[in-house]
Scaffold this active site. Structure first.
Site, short mmCIF file in Angstrom:
data_model
loop_
_atom_site.label_atom_id
_atom_site.label_comp_id
_atom_site.label_asym_id
_atom_site.label_seq_id
_atom_site.Cartn_x
_atom_site.Cartn_y
_atom_site.Cartn_z
N GLU A 1 -4.41 -8.81 0.26
CA GLU A 1 -4.85 -8.47 1.62
C GLU A 1 -6.36 -8.24 1.61
OE1 GLU A 1 -2.30 -5.73 3.85
OE2 GLU A 1 -4.12 -4.89 4.73
N GLU B 1 0.83 -1.21 0.00
CA GLU B 1 0.00 0.00 0.00
C GLU B 1 0.87 1.26 0.00
OE1 GLU B 1 -2.91 -0.26 3.13
OE2 GLU B 1 -3.81 -2.05 2.30
#
Length: 851
Positions: free
Chosen positions: A525, A446
């Site tokens: 995720e 991220e």
């Protein structure tokens, strides 16, 4: 060397015993002139603080505390709302600490090289030998080492000193721990030796009949004159049998380092997979005639992995879905301190659930995790960084990234990236590239650099480094806000594209597969669902309400649930439920698998005081499964099972309709209340992967009977309990080996007078240990508890508590006694095996591999 290092006892052997079991004990014994690798964990002195002169031999450390490594001082607490680690660090203390150890090196070892290797120090580890500074390593998750030789006093005592500075907080988005929290090794070699992490073993061609094994070896000649030797490399199977060998004559000039490539054929290889984790080892030897100069052992698992944009992961010619979890590194009540036995326990629980893959979120794991994943059969997404240079910021309600917003954590890795990223990634790949469990390298999680205003040059640089160090594996990043990563071109530069859930990425699989047909997609995720063990709500609650599923009832059935606890109905989370996420992964053949957040609850990232735990796990921090564990088991395993939720002790709710859910991998389930059938439900292709009955509450027994192929094959019961009356203690291991550093996990279960589990019991339990044992951790899994993990008192949470017991070194019997007001004292007995004679060198003292 053994007789000269009398302070080194066989205190750690879990991994070594694994190696013995796999490869035979004869391979563990080093010849006198070969490499020796000694465990260096025992007998350190520790002080929390920052005294001047702590690195000097004459410093007075008589008041310091004796500790054995691995060690984490932060887990000792206390919790405090004002601790600067904040919610990210679980409100636990950090600071600065020192470690010192005195050891003796014999005069006969002059002419050899002596190295110290740390598997992990968090963080900013500085190392001195006899007052000489050897160096510093800021990143806490990678091992590093130093050559001690030039500063050693042979024939005398030597002082090793380590300063650990974890004072600048918050330094991470989750709990890191503080200290020398992984193993330490002392290694002795000849001047002619295989370099640290000096082998690269690949199998470029794999077939049923044969596998080509290519071995590249970096050899260093530290002598002042040239040396000739024979480089002999042998593949050894799990029974200790040589399956193939190759050798070359090599000449190295003084001071020369050279990489040498050799190749051999392994006939009829046993292939490695999660279902059949067959292992070999490559034994590399440097020989001069009959004399062994060095021996270096590397793991080998023969497998072929392909990533097909339409079919997903192809392992050894067959499709496989990655059924994975993300995990942080802490071990619950034990903190970040590595206990190999505790780590293996966790992996076995995941294996029993049907998990076959791990993402090391979001940092390099301990070497032991990779060895265990090789042994037990887990595919690994091996991740190096959580952040690069930038953090997240919002402008006008929109997510942006900017250079003025530095990092995800105030004192995080962003401050180190420019100076250390190349070395850290290089060391990570070199350390782990021979493990068959590792199938891809993840260089970020991220990272804002993925978005429209990203830094593609950084990604290109990291990608090139990965390919140069290990051409055999692809590179990936876990991307949230995938639309931005698509627009910036970031996603298009990845070998494999990981989709994290953030920004709705988990809803873009089909659209992106159509737009980018050559892209390999996997859920890196997803999902981020929340559960607190034993807690329920019938009104759904999501962090992103626009994705929130329908409520189970019009009025909340369980209004008494604490607002900081989460529902175990799979109706609490961020943006997608466990069931909906798995349905996408299961039904879309081009999605390679998913890694849910997370396998276990973890310390830190708590969301704010008084909660100190990240409550995303399917198992709590004390290894107690939550209801969602059984959902995954129903989808990921074939052994017949059935599980009911919620529990059936709801006094005051008589007549209220309660949603009763059932998870099962069978054909149908029939539900009974006090012997009366409430009907049979069948699983169909379009159903929601669980069964539901609306049941007016009445006390008694709720029973689910699962049927498969017309036969009753599994039963789940839950019975209404009366008031707490007694404790039931059960140890998962009744015999401990101190040498194997084994633990016994003792579950404290609160029951009524009839032996029924009391699901809401909160009982304060006092613990006392007698005999050759000690408490190393206690806990309950309560995200709001601030009790000391290292204390002798624990309050059960929803009926359960945990005590973790370790041996102290002597044989005998440990007695753990538990007492609580108004209840009889209970006890459990744990035997401790007789330790080996300290004068003998056991396999526990040596491990020969490329960690």
């Amino acid at each position: 060397m053994r007789k000269h290092f009398q302070r080194i006892k066989p205190v750690w052997a879990g991994l070594v015993m694994t190696c013995v079991a796999l490869f035979g004990a004869d391979l563990m014994a080093a010849e006198a002139s070969g490499r020796e690798r000694l465990n260096f964990d025992e007998g350190w002195l520790f002080l929390k603080g920052d005294p001047k002169g702590g690195a000097q031999p004459g410093f007075d450390d008589s008041a310091w505390r004796r500790v054995d490594l691995p060690h984490d001082w932060s887990i000792e607490g206390p919790f405090d709302k004002d601790n600067p680690s904040g919610p990210s660090g679980g409100y636990l203390p950090c600071g600065t600490g020192w470690y010192r150890k005195v050891f003796h090196v014999p005069e006969g070892d002059e002419g050899r090289r002596i190295f110290i290797d740390f598997d992990g120090i968090h963080m900013n580890g500085e190392v001195w030998i006899n007052g000489h500074l050897l160096g510093k390593r800021p990143y806490g998750y990678l091992g590093f080492g130093f050559d001690l030789t030039e500063h050693l006093d042979f024939g005398k005592e030597n002082l090793l000193a380590v300063r650990v500075d974890n004072s600048l907080q918050p330094a991470s988005r989750w709990y890191t721990g503080s200290g020398i929290y992984r193993h330490v090794w002392l290694t002795s070699t000849d001047l002619l030796r295989v370099e640290r992490w000096g082998t690269r073993v690949t199998t470029p061609k794999v077939a049923k009949e044969r596998a080509d094994v290519v071995i590249q070896t970096a050899v260093v000649n530290g002598h002042e004159e040239g040396r000739g030797f024979e480089l002999v490399q042998t593949v050894i199977d799990a029974e200790g049998t040589a399956r193939g060998s190759v050798s070359s004559s090599v000449e190295l000039s003084a001071g020369e380092r050279r990489e040498i490539s050799q190749q051999l054929v392994l006939k009829h290889p046993r292939l490695w997979s999660p279902d059949a984790p067959n292992l070999y080892q490559v034994r590399t030897e440097l020989r001069q005639g009959e004399r062994l100069i060095d021996r270096y052992v590397s793991p080998l698992g023969v497998r072929e992995v392909k990533f097909d944009p339409d079919r997903g992961v192809i392992l050894n010619g067959e499709g496989i879905i990655m059924r994975g979890v993300c995990n942080h590194h802490d071990l619950g009540p034990l903190g970040a301190a590595l206990w190999d036995d505790a780590l293996e326990r966790r992996l076995l629980m995941l294996k029993e659930m049907g998990c076959n893959a791990i993402r090391t979120a979001h940092n390099p794991s301990s070497p032991e995790l990779l060895h265990l994943c090789d042994k037990l059969g887990f595919l690994v997404v091996n991740e190096t960084f959580d952040e690069w240079r930038r953090g997240w910021a919002f402008e006008d309600g929109k997510l942006v990234s900017s250079k003025s917003n530095k990092g995800k954590a105030k004192y995080g890795y962003n401050r180190l990236f420019d100076d250390w990223a190349e070395r850290d990634l290089t060391d990570h790949i070199k350390r782990d590239r021979n493990h068959p469990s590792v199938i891809m390298w993840s260089v970020g999680n991220e990272v804002p650099e993925a978005q429209k205003h990203g830094e593609l040059d950084t990604l290109k640089w990291l990608k090139a480094l990965c390919h140069d160090l290990d051409p055999s594996r692809p590179m990936t990043v876990g991307c949230n806000f995938i639309a931005g990563a698509n627009e910036s071109g970031f996603a298009g530069l990845l070998d494999l594209v990981g989709y994290n859930g953030g920004g709705g990425s988990c809803f873009q699989y089909e659209e992106d597969h159509e737009r980018f047909p050559e892209r390999f997609i996997y859920a890196s995720e997803v999902p981020h669902s929340l559960q607190t063990r034993g807690e329920y709500r019938t009104r759904s609650r999501y962090r992103e309400p626009e994705h929130q599923p329908a409520h189970l009832t019009e009025e909340e059935v369980f209004p008494e649930t604490h607002p900081r606890y989460e529902s175990s109905y799979d109706n609490a989370g961020v943006r997608i439920s466990s069931r909906d996420s798995w349905r996408l992964t299961r039904d879309l053949p081009f999605v390679g698998g998913e890694f849910r957040w997370t396998g276990f609850d973890y310390l830190g990232e708590s969301g704010g005081w008084p909660r100190v735990i990240g409550n995303f796990g399917i198992i709590d921090i004390c290894n107690f499964p939550k209801d969602t564990y059984y959902f995954y088991q129903s989808q990921w395993t074939d052994e017949p099972m059935v599980h009911l939720l919620p529990h059936w002790t709801w006094p005051g709710k008589e007549g209220v309709e309660i949603p009763v859910w059932c998870y099962s991998n069978c054909d149908s389930v029939e539900l009974f209340l006090n012997g009366e059938s409430l009907g049979r439900r069948e699983f169909t292709a379009d159903q929601d992967m669980h069964l539901q009955w609306m049941v007016p509450y009445q006390a008694g027994e709720l029973k689910a009977v699962a049927v498969k192929d017309g036969k009753e094959v599994a039963v789940s019961r839950t019975t209404t309990a009366a008031e707490p009356s007694r404790m039931n203690l059960s140890a998962d291991r009744s015999v401990l080996s101190f040498e194997d550093r084994q633990l016994s996990y003792v579950t404290i279960r609160i029951e009524d007078e009839h032996g029924n589990f009391v699901p809401k019991a909160a009982v304060s339990v006092g613990l006392q240990v007698e005999g050759p044992g000690r408490l190393v951790g206690v806990g309950s899994g309560d995200p709001l508890s601030h009790e000391d993990f290292q204390g002798s008192t624990v309050t059960s949470f929803n009926g359960l508590a945990l005590a973790i017991v370790a041996a102290t070194g002597e044989s005998g019997e440990i007695i753990l006694r538990a007492s609580a007001e108004g209840m009889a004292t209970e006890q459990v007995r744990i035997a401790v095996e007789e330790p080996s004679a300290p004068s003998e060198l056991s396999a526990a003292d040596r491990v020969l591999d490329n960690r």
